[in-house]
Design an enzyme around this catalytic site. Structure first.
Site, PDB file in Angstrom:
ATOM      1  N   HIS A   1       0.807  -1.234   0.000  1.00 25.01           N
ATOM      2  CA  HIS A   1       0.000   0.000   0.000  1.00 25.01           C
ATOM      3  C   HIS A   1       0.831   1.272   0.000  1.00 25.01           C
ATOM      4  O   HIS A   1       0.426   2.271  -0.556  1.00 25.01           O
ATOM      5  CB  HIS A   1      -0.966  -0.009   1.187  1.00 25.01           C
ATOM      6  CG  HIS A   1      -0.281  -0.141   2.510  1.00 25.01           C
ATOM      7  ND1 HIS A   1      -0.041  -1.369   3.090  1.00 25.01           N
ATOM      8  CD2 HIS A   1       0.263   0.769   3.339  1.00 25.01           C
ATOM      9  CE1 HIS A   1       0.588  -1.191   4.231  1.00 25.01           C
ATOM     10  NE2 HIS A   1       0.797   0.099   4.405  1.00 25.01           N
ATOM     11  N   ASP A   2       2.024   1.247   0.634  1.00 20.07           N
ATOM     12  CA  ASP A   2       2.806   2.476   0.780  1.00 20.07           C
ATOM     13  C   ASP A   2       3.931   2.621  -0.233  1.00 20.07           C
ATOM     14  O   ASP A   2       4.827   3.439  -0.035  1.00 20.07           O
ATOM     15  CB  ASP A   2       3.406   2.543   2.198  1.00 20.07           C
ATOM     16  CG  ASP A   2       2.417   3.106   3.189  1.00 20.07           C
ATOM     17  OD1 ASP A   2       1.531   3.878   2.773  1.00 20.07           O
ATOM     18  OD2 ASP A   2       2.541   2.780   4.386  1.00 20.07           O
TER      19      ASP A   2
ATOM     20  N   LYS B   1       5.456   5.908  -1.157  1.00 21.58           N
ATOM     21  CA  LYS B   1       6.342   6.657  -0.254  1.00 21.58           C
ATOM     22  C   LYS B   1       7.771   6.746  -0.792  1.00 21.58           C
ATOM     23  O   LYS B   1       8.553   7.571  -0.325  1.00 21.58           O
ATOM     24  CB  LYS B   1       6.359   6.012   1.143  1.00 21.58           C
ATOM     25  CG  LYS B   1       5.125   6.342   1.977  1.00 21.58           C
ATOM     26  CD  LYS B   1       5.244   5.736   3.373  1.00 21.58           C
ATOM     27  CE  LYS B   1       4.027   6.102   4.235  1.00 21.58           C
ATOM     28  NZ  LYS B   1       4.026   5.361   5.523  1.00 21.58           N
TER      29      LYS B   1
ATOM     30  N   HIS C   1       1.424  10.055  -1.537  1.00 28.65           N
ATOM     31  CA  HIS C   1       1.942   8.683  -1.701  1.00 28.65           C
ATOM     32  C   HIS C   1       0.859   7.745  -2.238  1.00 28.65           C
ATOM     33  O   HIS C   1       1.164   6.743  -2.889  1.00 28.65           O
ATOM     34  CB  HIS C   1       2.582   8.152  -0.412  1.00 28.65           C
ATOM     35  CG  HIS C   1       1.635   7.650   0.639  1.00 28.65           C
ATOM     36  ND1 HIS C   1       0.978   8.476   1.511  1.00 28.65           N
ATOM     37  CD2 HIS C   1       1.244   6.373   0.978  1.00 28.65           C
ATOM     38  CE1 HIS C   1       0.238   7.751   2.337  1.00 28.65           C
ATOM     39  NE2 HIS C   1       0.379   6.470   2.031  1.00 28.65           N
TER      40      HIS C   1
ATOM     41  N   HIS D   1      -6.115   3.094   0.316  1.00 26.50           N
ATOM     42  CA  HIS D   1      -5.945   2.622   1.695  1.00 26.50           C
ATOM     43  C   HIS D   1      -6.095   3.705   2.752  1.00 26.50           C
ATOM     44  O   HIS D   1      -6.203   3.407   3.936  1.00 26.50           O
ATOM     45  CB  HIS D   1      -4.637   1.847   1.879  1.00 26.50           C
ATOM     46  CG  HIS D   1      -3.390   2.683   1.873  1.00 26.50           C
ATOM     47  ND1 HIS D   1      -2.795   3.113   0.713  1.00 26.50           N
ATOM     48  CD2 HIS D   1      -2.625   3.167   2.887  1.00 26.50           C
ATOM     49  CE1 HIS D   1      -1.702   3.807   1.008  1.00 26.50           C
ATOM     50  NE2 HIS D   1      -1.583   3.865   2.322  1.00 26.50           N
ATOM     51  N   HIS D   2      -6.102   4.996   2.358  1.00 25.78           N
ATOM     52  CA  HIS D   2      -6.356   6.068   3.341  1.00 25.78           C
ATOM     53  C   HIS D   2      -7.736   6.688   3.190  1.00 25.78           C
ATOM     54  O   HIS D   2      -8.023   7.711   3.792  1.00 25.78           O
ATOM     55  CB  HIS D   2      -5.272   7.145   3.259  1.00 25.78           C
ATOM     56  CG  HIS D   2      -3.967   6.705   3.842  1.00 25.78           C
ATOM     57  ND1 HIS D   2      -3.808   6.423   5.187  1.00 25.78           N
ATOM     58  CD2 HIS D   2      -2.759   6.475   3.263  1.00 25.78           C
ATOM     59  CE1 HIS D   2      -2.541   6.042   5.406  1.00 25.78           C
ATOM     60  NE2 HIS D   2      -1.877   6.063   4.245  1.00 25.78           N
TER      61      HIS D   2
ATOM     62  N   ASP E   1      -3.286  -1.888   8.415  1.00 25.74           N
ATOM     63  CA  ASP E   1      -2.213  -0.898   8.434  1.00 25.74           C
ATOM     64  C   ASP E   1      -2.270  -0.034   9.685  1.00 25.74           C
ATOM     65  O   ASP E   1      -1.263   0.185  10.351  1.00 25.74           O
ATOM     66  CB  ASP E   1      -2.319  -0.027   7.174  1.00 25.74           C
ATOM     67  CG  ASP E   1      -1.183   0.972   7.079  1.00 25.74           C
ATOM     68  OD1 ASP E   1      -0.048   0.636   7.497  1.00 25.74           O
ATOM     69  OD2 ASP E   1      -1.423   2.088   6.594  1.00 25.74           O
TER      70      ASP E   1
HETATM   71  P1  C2E Z   1       1.933   5.505   9.141  1.00 23.48           P
HETATM   72  O1  C2E Z   1       2.821   6.048  10.212  1.00 23.48           O
HETATM   73  O2  C2E Z   1       2.204   4.115   8.746  1.00 23.48           O
HETATM   74  O3  C2E Z   1       0.450   5.588   9.612  1.00 23.48           O
HETATM   75  C1  C2E Z   1      -0.564   5.002   8.889  1.00 23.48           C
HETATM   76  C2  C2E Z   1      -1.897   5.446   9.400  1.00 23.48           C
HETATM   77  O4  C2E Z   1      -2.064   4.999  10.752  1.00 23.48           O
HETATM   78  C3  C2E Z   1      -2.070   6.944   9.474  1.00 23.48           C
HETATM   79  O5  C2E Z   1      -2.446   7.488   8.241  1.00 23.48           O
HETATM   80  C4  C2E Z   1      -3.180   7.055  10.504  1.00 23.48           C
HETATM   81  O6  C2E Z   1      -4.424   6.730   9.928  1.00 23.48           O
HETATM   82  C5  C2E Z   1      -2.817   5.956  11.492  1.00 23.48           C
HETATM   83  N1  C2E Z   1      -1.979   6.517  12.544  1.00 23.48           N
HETATM   84  C6  C2E Z   1      -0.651   6.377  12.706  1.00 23.48           C
HETATM   85  N2  C2E Z   1      -0.242   7.004  13.822  1.00 23.48           N
HETATM   86  C7  C2E Z   1      -1.322   7.586  14.367  1.00 23.48           C
HETATM   87  C8  C2E Z   1      -1.547   8.371  15.554  1.00 23.48           C
HETATM   88  O7  C2E Z   1      -0.633   8.680  16.315  1.00 23.48           O
HETATM   89  N3  C2E Z   1      -2.825   8.761  15.800  1.00 23.48           N
HETATM   90  C9  C2E Z   1      -3.856   8.416  14.987  1.00 23.48           C
HETATM   91  N4  C2E Z   1      -5.089   8.834  15.299  1.00 23.48           N
HETATM   92  N5  C2E Z   1      -3.675   7.693  13.857  1.00 23.48           N
HETATM   93  C10 C2E Z   1      -2.427   7.279  13.563  1.00 23.48           C
HETATM   94  P2  C2E Z   1      -2.147   9.038   7.925  1.00 23.48           P
HETATM   95  O8  C2E Z   1      -2.448   9.859   9.110  1.00 23.48           O
HETATM   96  O9  C2E Z   1      -2.854   9.372   6.665  1.00 23.48           O
HETATM   97  O10 C2E Z   1      -0.612   9.085   7.694  1.00 23.48           O
HETATM   98  C11 C2E Z   1      -0.007   8.492   6.558  1.00 23.48           C
HETATM   99  C12 C2E Z   1       1.465   8.468   6.725  1.00 23.48           C
HETATM  100  O11 C2E Z   1       1.932   9.827   6.831  1.00 23.48           O
HETATM  101  C13 C2E Z   1       1.935   7.790   7.992  1.00 23.48           C
HETATM  102  O12 C2E Z   1       2.014   6.393   7.842  1.00 23.48           O
HETATM  103  C14 C2E Z   1       3.290   8.436   8.166  1.00 23.48           C
HETATM  104  O13 C2E Z   1       4.234   7.874   7.307  1.00 23.48           O
HETATM  105  C15 C2E Z   1       3.036   9.862   7.723  1.00 23.48           C
HETATM  106  N6  C2E Z   1       2.678  10.736   8.875  1.00 23.48           N
HETATM  107  C16 C2E Z   1       1.450  11.032   9.351  1.00 23.48           C
HETATM  108  N7  C2E Z   1       1.530  11.896  10.366  1.00 23.48           N
HETATM  109  C17 C2E Z   1       2.843  12.152  10.559  1.00 23.48           C
HETATM  110  C18 C2E Z   1       3.580  12.999  11.484  1.00 23.48           C
HETATM  111  O14 C2E Z   1       3.019  13.714  12.330  1.00 23.48           O
HETATM  112  N8  C2E Z   1       4.930  13.012  11.355  1.00 23.48           N
HETATM  113  C19 C2E Z   1       5.571  12.257  10.420  1.00 23.48           C
HETATM  114  N9  C2E Z   1       6.911  12.298  10.359  1.00 23.48           N
HETATM  115  N10 C2E Z   1       4.916  11.461   9.524  1.00 23.48           N
HETATM  116  C20 C2E Z   1       3.582  11.424   9.606  1.00 23.48           C
HETATM  117  C1  SIN Z   2       5.860   2.704   5.916  1.00 24.54           C
HETATM  118  O1  SIN Z   2       6.133   3.856   6.302  1.00 24.54           O
HETATM  119  O2  SIN Z   2       6.265   2.276   4.843  1.00 24.54           O
HETATM  120  C2  SIN Z   2       4.985   1.860   6.759  1.00 24.54           C
HETATM  121  C3  SIN Z   2       3.859   2.647   7.293  1.00 24.54           C
HETATM  122  C4  SIN Z   2       2.561   2.267   6.710  1.00 24.54           C
HETATM  123  O3  SIN Z   2       2.400   1.149   6.306  1.00 24.54           O
HETATM  124  O4  SIN Z   2       1.649   3.102   6.643  1.00 24.54           O
HETATM  125 FE    FE Z   3       1.760   0.946   6.022  1.00 26.15          FE
HETATM  126 FE    FE Z   4      -0.144   4.932   3.544  1.00 22.05          FE
END
Ligand code: C2E
Ligand code: SIN
Ligand code: FE
Ligand code: FE
Ligand code: SIN
Length: 375
Positions: A234-235, A238, A263, A289-290, A318
């Site tokens: 899915h990612d 990225k 992404h 996936h989002h 995910d």
């Molecule tokens: P990811 O870290 O793999 O997170 C995937 C999804 O898990 C997120 O999609 C969100 O739906 C959920 N998720 C992850 N961590 C949290 C959290 O702390 N609280 C909540 N409520 N949900 C969470 P999302 O938000 O669309 O983010 C997609 C990707 O964007 C993330 O994948 C990450 O790679 C990046 N991302 C999102 N927020 C941040 C951030 O504040 N800082 C950084 N460095 N990256 C971020």
């Molecule tokens: C990744 O950052 O590749 C894993 C996080 C995710 O699957 O959303």
């Molecule tokens: Fe992922």
């Molecule tokens: Fe994603």
């Protein structure tokens, strides 16, 4: 254990034709390799009145012969030079044996394990259209009163093999293409993970969670297998997100989050041009996936059933994994908090049917989490 068997007569030429015709259509339209092997084995068994018939395929790369005897059963593999089949394949020659226990080529170990008593055997190798050995037809225990296989049986099995060779070759080729797609997709998933400093175990966990969810909502094993392959992709988009955003140690600004969101579209564009069904499924998952069940997700803001079921499943897998894992921007959450989150987001972020399936079978998900822990 002694098998009580009814004695049969050899087929008349009319009956032989009937058997061939009844299988021909099924075999010509069967694209799935393991089902094809079973059809061909059944046809061979009927044609020559054998008790058992097996189609062995030569795996050149591993120097093994393999077959599959039933659905859901793992394939059986033997070294390519062992036993009667191995002899036949190595020597490009048919083998008839009237009494297996008098023949040193026969491997009695198989009978010892199955409780079956092999007496007569016929085995013929078959070739592809370039004359390379593809495998062998093996039949065991002639069921006519003579109890032994004859020159006629050899002719019929040879006929069956040549009749079905083309279908078999086509199925093997598409099987190989499919295996190749799986390998490519899996390595692409791993590339996506490496860029964002995560372990390969994230890929494996998301794959297994997705498979489990798919099975628990009643998807077929075949389709759930497909999802197991594509969900960890899915990612992939990225790979095109700058490091400064992807690996930022804190919260993203609105502009950075907008970049991050791309992404989904990038991944979709990378995968969408293939017509292969695995690639198409991977493209949908990367794209959607989002998205959220209530329509507040991205990139398109679609809702409910408009979001493909593969993407809805991947979203649960995910996020469950993301929340339970440490990220550069957040610590790992405790399980209680994760479960509260899923309850709250059921019908909002997530398809409620999937949240139910997830919570009802939580122990299975936790077992996967345990066995693929990040070290
Ligand atoms: P990811 O870290 O793999 O997170 C995937 C999804 O898990 C997120 O999609 C969100 O739906 C959920 N998720 C992850 N961590 C949290 C959290 O702390 N609280 C909540 N409520 N949900 C969470 P999302 O938000 O669309 O983010 C997609 C990707 O964007 C993330 O994948 C990450 O790679 C990046 N991302 C999102 N927020 C941040 C951030 O504040 N800082 C950084 N460095 N990256 C971020
Ligand atoms: C990744 O950052 O590749 C894993 C996080 C995710 O699957 O959303
Ligand atoms: Fe992922
Ligand atoms: Fe994603
Ligand atoms: C062999 O080829 O020796 C194995 C015979 C069997 O499949 O029972």
């Amino acid at each position: 254990m002694v098998m009580q068997q009814t004695i049969k007569d050899d087929l008349t030429p009319e009956q032989t034709l009937k058997v061939i015709f009844s299988y021909a259509a099924k075999i010509a339209s069967e694209k799935q390799l393991d089902r094809l092997l079973m059809l061909m084995a059944d046809m061979g068994r009927e044609l020559i009145s054998a008790d058992r018939c097996t189609l062995w395929i030569l795996d050149q790369k591993n120097n093994e012969l393999w077959t599959r005897v039933a659905h859901g059963v793992d394939e059986i593999r033997v070294p390519a030079q062992k036993g009667v089949v191995g002899y036949s394949v190595q020597n490009h020659a048919p083998v008839y044996i009237d009494d297996a226990y008098q023949d040193p080529r026969f491997n009695q170990e198989v009978d010892r394990q199955t409780g079956y008593r092999t007496k007569s055997i016929i085995c013929i190798p078959f070739e592809n259209s370039e004359g390379q050995i593809m495998g062998a037809y093996q039949a065991i225990n002639k069921r006519t009163s003579s109890g032994v296989f004859t020159q006629k049986d050899l002719e019929y099995l040879t006929l069956a093999a040549s009749y079905t060779g083309k279908s078999l070759e086509a199925a093997m080729l598409s099987n190989e293409i499919e295996e190749t797609q799986k390998e490519i997709i899996f390595s692409m998933g791993e590339i996506g993970e490496t860029r964002s400093k995560e372990t390969g175990n994230h890929v494996k966990r998301v794959a297994e969670y997705s498979y489990l969810l798919a099975r628990h909502i009643g998807m077929s094993d075949e389709e759930a297998e497909l999802l197991r392959i594509v969900s960890p992709m899915h990612d992939i988009g990225k790979v095109a997100i700058p490091d400064s955003v992807l690996n930022k140690a804190g919260k993203l600004t609105d502009e950075e989050y907008d970049i991050m969101k791309r992404h989904t579209i990038i991944g979709y564009n990378l995968l969408k041009n293939s017509h292969r069904h695995i690639m198409r499924a991977a493209a949908v998952v990367a794209h959607e996936h989002h998205e959220k069940w209530n329509g507040t997700g991205y990139p398109r803001g679609i809702a409910g059933d408009d979001i493909h079921i593969y993407a809805r499943i991947t979203a649960v897998a995910d996020v469950f994994d993301a929340l339970g894992s440490e990220r550069v921007y957040k610590p790992a959450w405790q399980l209680d908090r994760i479960l509260d989150f899923f309850q709250e987001e059921s019908g909002r972020h997530f398809d409620p049917v999937l949240v139910d399936a997830f919570l009802e079978n939580l122990d299975e998900f936790l077992m996967i989490r345990d066995s693929y822990r990040d070290l």
